[in-house]
Design an enzyme around this catalytic site. Structure first.
Site, PDB file in Angstrom:
ATOM      1  N   TYR A  65      44.755  25.911  31.346  1.00 15.31           N
ATOM      2  CA  TYR A  65      43.871  24.795  30.998  1.00 15.31           C
ATOM      3  C   TYR A  65      42.680  25.383  30.243  1.00 15.31           C
ATOM      4  CZ  TYR A  65      46.391  22.028  34.561  1.00 15.31           C
ATOM      5  OH  TYR A  65      47.342  21.385  35.304  1.00 15.31           O
ATOM      6  N   PRO A 216      48.311  11.161  39.421  1.00 15.21           N
ATOM      7  CA  PRO A 216      48.262  10.138  40.483  1.00 15.21           C
ATOM      8  C   PRO A 216      47.667   8.814  39.998  1.00 15.21           C
ATOM      9  CG  PRO A 216      46.527  11.764  40.806  1.00 15.21           C
ATOM     10  CD  PRO A 216      47.428  12.302  39.718  1.00 15.21           C
ATOM     11  N   LEU A 217      46.842   8.908  38.923  1.00 17.78           N
ATOM     12  CA  LEU A 217      46.236   7.697  38.359  1.00 17.78           C
ATOM     13  C   LEU A 217      46.900   7.310  37.046  1.00 17.78           C
ATOM     14  CD1 LEU A 217      42.491   8.663  39.000  1.00 17.78           C
ATOM     15  CD2 LEU A 217      43.953   7.161  40.377  1.00 17.78           C
ATOM     16  N   THR A 221      47.884   8.085  30.518  1.00 17.13           N
ATOM     17  CA  THR A 221      48.077   6.634  30.381  1.00 17.13           C
ATOM     18  C   THR A 221      47.677   5.984  31.710  1.00 17.13           C
ATOM     19  OG1 THR A 221      50.048   7.212  29.113  1.00 17.13           O
ATOM     20  CG2 THR A 221      49.743   4.878  29.633  1.00 17.13           C
ATOM     21  N   PRO A 222      46.394   5.660  31.889  1.00 10.45           N
ATOM     22  CA  PRO A 222      45.938   5.160  33.199  1.00 10.45           C
ATOM     23  C   PRO A 222      46.779   3.977  33.692  1.00 10.45           C
ATOM     24  CG  PRO A 222      44.086   5.512  31.723  1.00 10.45           C
ATOM     25  CD  PRO A 222      45.321   5.736  30.905  1.00 10.45           C
TER      26      PRO A 222
HETATM   27  N1  LIG Z   1      51.841  20.425  37.340  1.00 13.05           N
HETATM   28  C1  LIG Z   1      51.668  19.780  36.214  1.00 13.05           C
HETATM   29  O1  LIG Z   1      52.495  19.830  35.304  1.00 13.05           O
HETATM   30  C2  LIG Z   1      50.440  18.965  36.006  1.00 13.05           C
HETATM   31  C3  LIG Z   1      50.369  18.073  34.929  1.00 13.05           C
HETATM   32  C4  LIG Z   1      49.228  17.304  34.795  1.00 13.05           C
HETATM   33  C5  LIG Z   1      48.186  17.429  35.696  1.00 13.05           C
HETATM   34  N2  LIG Z   1      48.276  18.315  36.725  1.00 13.05           N
HETATM   35  C6  LIG Z   1      47.207  18.429  37.742  1.00 13.05           C
HETATM   36  O2  LIG Z   1      47.065  17.150  38.331  1.00 13.05           O
HETATM   37  C7  LIG Z   1      45.694  16.743  38.273  1.00 13.05           C
HETATM   38  C8  LIG Z   1      45.621  15.235  38.156  1.00 13.05           C
HETATM   39  O3  LIG Z   1      46.228  14.811  36.959  1.00 13.05           O
HETATM   40  P1  LIG Z   1      45.385  14.294  35.709  1.00 13.05           P
HETATM   41  O4  LIG Z   1      43.960  14.682  35.837  1.00 13.05           O
HETATM   42  O5  LIG Z   1      46.120  14.718  34.503  1.00 13.05           O
HETATM   43  O6  LIG Z   1      45.610  12.727  35.781  1.00 13.05           O
HETATM   44  P2  LIG Z   1      45.071  11.579  36.766  1.00 13.05           P
HETATM   45  O7  LIG Z   1      44.349  12.177  37.919  1.00 13.05           O
HETATM   46  O8  LIG Z   1      46.217  10.682  37.017  1.00 13.05           O
HETATM   47  O9  LIG Z   1      44.083  10.788  35.810  1.00 13.05           O
HETATM   48  C9  LIG Z   1      42.993  11.372  35.196  1.00 13.05           C
HETATM   49  C10 LIG Z   1      42.426  10.350  34.212  1.00 13.05           C
HETATM   50  O10 LIG Z   1      41.941   9.235  34.944  1.00 13.05           O
HETATM   51  C11 LIG Z   1      40.539   9.074  34.697  1.00 13.05           C
HETATM   52  N3  LIG Z   1      39.932   8.728  35.989  1.00 13.05           N
HETATM   53  C12 LIG Z   1      39.799   9.513  37.077  1.00 13.05           C
HETATM   54  N4  LIG Z   1      39.230   8.834  38.085  1.00 13.05           N
HETATM   55  C13 LIG Z   1      38.985   7.593  37.627  1.00 13.05           C
HETATM   56  C14 LIG Z   1      38.415   6.425  38.192  1.00 13.05           C
HETATM   57  N5  LIG Z   1      37.957   6.419  39.455  1.00 13.05           N
HETATM   58  N6  LIG Z   1      38.324   5.314  37.424  1.00 13.05           N
HETATM   59  C15 LIG Z   1      38.781   5.296  36.159  1.00 13.05           C
HETATM   60  N7  LIG Z   1      39.337   6.372  35.563  1.00 13.05           N
HETATM   61  C16 LIG Z   1      39.445   7.517  36.293  1.00 13.05           C
HETATM   62  C17 LIG Z   1      40.052  10.373  34.136  1.00 13.05           C
HETATM   63  O11 LIG Z   1      39.002  10.167  33.221  1.00 13.05           O
HETATM   64  P3  LIG Z   1      37.469  10.552  33.575  1.00 13.05           P
HETATM   65  O12 LIG Z   1      37.349  12.026  33.355  1.00 13.05           O
HETATM   66  O13 LIG Z   1      36.692   9.738  32.593  1.00 13.05           O
HETATM   67  O14 LIG Z   1      37.220  10.133  34.991  1.00 13.05           O
HETATM   68  C18 LIG Z   1      41.279  10.893  33.409  1.00 13.05           C
HETATM   69  O15 LIG Z   1      41.363  10.349  32.120  1.00 13.05           O
HETATM   70  C19 LIG Z   1      45.154  17.487  37.045  1.00 13.05           C
HETATM   71  O16 LIG Z   1      43.748  17.540  37.065  1.00 13.05           O
HETATM   72  C20 LIG Z   1      45.845  18.820  37.174  1.00 13.05           C
HETATM   73  O17 LIG Z   1      45.136  19.646  38.078  1.00 13.05           O
HETATM   74  C21 LIG Z   1      49.397  19.076  36.893  1.00 13.05           C
END
Ligand SMILES: NC(=O)c1ccc[n+]([C@@H]2O[C@H](COP(=O)([O-])OP(=O)(O)OC[C@H]3O[C@@H](n4cnc5c(N)ncnc54)[C@H](OP(=O)(O)O)[C@@H]3O)[C@@H](O)[C@H]2O)c1
Length: 294
Positions: A65, A216-217, A221-222
């Protein structure tokens, strides 16, 4: 602190690592496209410190990252690390200058990846390392991962890795890896609208292995659903809080690592641990997958 704080606790199997079920995913702390420094470096440090101050003791990261950036921010914000903090990282990819995500799976790549993580996090040993399988498409693909898991098991014997996990894997790959080393967690794509892993989650729950959904969110693509919004309105919560609460209710082995670069969103996400969903509400939310847009 109350046992119920942040969704209660979970102990990774065969380890001394007990974490709160609501953790934090650090991917959003790098710059746009998970590349380079964030637009607000001080804000990134603040988010991490606020998370730990609120009781988060499970942080998910990777040295690819940024690359390197996210781990360096974690070190800047939290080193010396508080007792009980579990940092989970992942190997299996590299980021060439064109910002793409390419497999990095040779023994040399994996060993170099461990040393990159150790250096940038400022650690002598990594708590948990997920081998992240890079397929040709979006989801897991069948195929042996024995060679890469054997490398991780060797690095574990050498003391550089404490425990091994897997990411973007099938049930057959989990079984194959377990023949080689203990597997403490699986991190795959899963959320209210993307439920391919329902059977795997239940199998892992029976084995006591953690399941840690990425996106998870909804990730890039929220999640959007009129049912989710109407449930959230009824509960005086936000749709994202309901999506996280649903995951906490889904299975006791699910650990959450929602990603955010915003202190306000962090607070909202962590408060989801206080939300109780009735059986009727859970059934209503279970219906979303039938009309999923993801
Ligand atoms: N193993 C893998 O292949 C893999 C792939 C992807 C991710 N990951 C891990 O999984 C973690 C979670 O996935 P992710 O961060 O990609 O996606 P996510 O948690 O599903 O969603 C993150 C997105 O949601 C927004 N968000 C977060 N909280 C919010 C809220 N309360 N209200 C509205 N919007 C909100 C964030 O924007 P803001 O910053 O504006 O809040 C960001 O754009 C990552 O941080 C990473 O550590 C692992």
């Amino acid at each position: 602190m109350s046992e119920a704080l942040l969704g209660g606790r979970f102990t990774f199997p065969g380890t001394s690592f007990t974490v709160r079920r609501l953790g934090y995913g650090a991917m959003q702390l790098a710059g746009p496209e998970v590349w380079g420094p964030p637009e607000d470096p001080d804000g990134a440090v603040t988010v991490l410190r606020e998370a730990v101050a609120a009781g988060v003791n499970h942080i998910d990261t990777s040295d690819y990252y940024g690359p390197h950036v996210t781990n360096q921010i974690i070190r800047q914000a939290l080193y010396p690390y508080p007792a009980g903090l579990v940092i989970v990282t992942k190997l299996g990819a590299r980021r060439p200058p064109d910002k793409s995500w390419q497999p990095a799976i040779s023994p040399q790549d994996l060993t170099a990846g461990v040393h990159d993580n150790l250096r940038n996090l400022g650690l002598d040993a990594l708590d948990i390392v997920n081998y992240r399988v890079m397929g040709s498409g979006l989801g897991p693909e069948e195929g042996s991962i024995a060679e890469q898991v054997t490398v991780l098991a060797d690095l574990r014997r050498k003391g550089l890795i404490r425990h091994v996990g897997l990411s973007n894997v099938t049930a057959a790959q989990v079984a194959e890896a377990k023949e080689i080393t203990d597997v403490v967690c699986v991190q795959n794509h899963y959320n209210l609208a993307h439920r391919h892993d329902d059977t795997l989650i239940d199998d892992l729950a029976r084995q006591g292995v953690a399941y840690v959904p990425f996106f998870p969110l909804g990730g890039f693509t929220p999640l959007q659903s009129s049912t989710l919004t109407s449930v959230a309105n009824r509960l005086a919560a936000t749709p994202m809080q309901v999506a996280l609460a649903w995951l906490l209710h889904r299975s006791p082995n699910i650990l959450l690592i929602p990603g955010t670069s915003s202190v306000a969103h962090l607070g909202e996400n962590l408060a989801a641990g206080q939300l109780t969903l009735s059986p009727q509400t859970l059934a209503e939310l279970d219906g979303i997958v039938a009309n999923a847009s993801l």
